[in-house]
Design an enzyme around this catalytic site. Structure first.
Site, PDB file in Angstrom:
ATOM      1  CE  LYS A   9      -3.981  -2.202   2.198  1.00 11.41           C
ATOM      2  NZ  LYS A   9      -5.073  -2.011   3.183  1.00 11.41           N
ATOM      3  CE1 TYR A  49      -9.411  -3.030   0.033  1.00  9.84           C
ATOM      4  CE2 TYR A  49      -8.544  -0.959  -0.815  1.00  9.84           C
ATOM      5  CZ  TYR A  49      -8.363  -2.142  -0.128  1.00  9.84           C
ATOM      6  OH  TYR A  49      -7.128  -2.457   0.398  1.00  9.84           O
ATOM      7  CG  ASN A 112      -3.864  -2.421   6.600  1.00  8.16           C
ATOM      8  OD1 ASN A 112      -3.726  -1.973   5.466  1.00  8.16           O
ATOM      9  ND2 ASN A 112      -4.807  -3.299   6.900  1.00  8.16           N
ATOM     10  CG  HIS A 115      -5.474  -6.153  -0.085  1.00  3.28           C
ATOM     11  ND1 HIS A 115      -6.634  -6.182   0.645  1.00  3.28           N
ATOM     12  CD2 HIS A 115      -5.673  -6.967  -1.151  1.00  3.28           C
ATOM     13  CE1 HIS A 115      -7.506  -6.978   0.027  1.00  3.28           C
ATOM     14  NE2 HIS A 115      -6.947  -7.471  -1.069  1.00  3.28           N
ATOM     15  CD  GLU A 126      -8.823  -8.888  -3.544  1.00  6.32           C
ATOM     16  OE1 GLU A 126      -7.702  -9.364  -3.250  1.00  6.32           O
ATOM     17  OE2 GLU A 126      -9.627  -8.463  -2.691  1.00  6.32           O
TER      18      GLU A 126
END
Ligand code: CMP
Length: 138
Positions: A9, A49, A112, A115, A126
């Site tokens: 990310k 998302y 975070n 993913h 995805e």
């Protein structure tokens, strides 16, 4: 043999952790069969998302994912969906086990670091979101 999608990310890219995250996959016998760096726009992040679109954090999450480039990878290996999730640790770094990617590199529930797909169906969606068949090494 299973495949999963991994994203490094914007927070982890910005902090210079691409190499350490990739090294962690390689050290754990996970093969990288596709990889690219992309800078998502709002439509791209919202589409990825879409499953979270009703959640209160959707706007912040998609804005965060557009803050800077991300590295997207297809990982391959036995049971790689679960193994990648174990290497990542809990979604919230405060709950992540010692040594996991999120414990090492994440700063908050939203920022975070990584993913990873959570099931075979989401992995298929995805992976297809970012890569076509010709872009994945067999
Ligand atoms: P990820 O594994 O990419 O899947 C969805 C993401 O939404 C998750 O990691 C977090 O970055 C983010 N997320 C999940 N729950 C929350 C929350 N309660 N508040 C903000 N962000 C969240």
């Amino acid at each position: 043999m299973e495949r999963t999608l991994s994203i490094i990310k914007p927070d982890a890219v910005r902090a210079g952790h691409i190499g350490e995250i990739i090294a962690t996959f390689e050290k754990n016998n996970i093969r990288i069969v596709a990889m690219k760096m992309v800078h998502l726009d709002p439509k791209g992040a919202e589409g990825f998302y879409a499953v979270h679109r009703e959640r209160p954090f959707f706007g912040e999450l998609t804005a965060f994912m557009c803050e800077g480039p991300v590295v997207v990878m297809v990982l391959e290996g036995d049971n790689v969906i679960a193994r990648n999730r174990e290497l990542m640790g809990a979604t919230n770094p405060a709950d992540a086990a010692e040594g996991t990617l999120r414990k090492r590199f994440a700063s908050s529930l939203q920022n975070n670091a990584v993913h990873g797909s959570d099931a075979p169906e989401t992995a298929a969606f995805e992976i297809g979101y970012f890569f076509n068949a010709l872009e994945i090494a067999g």
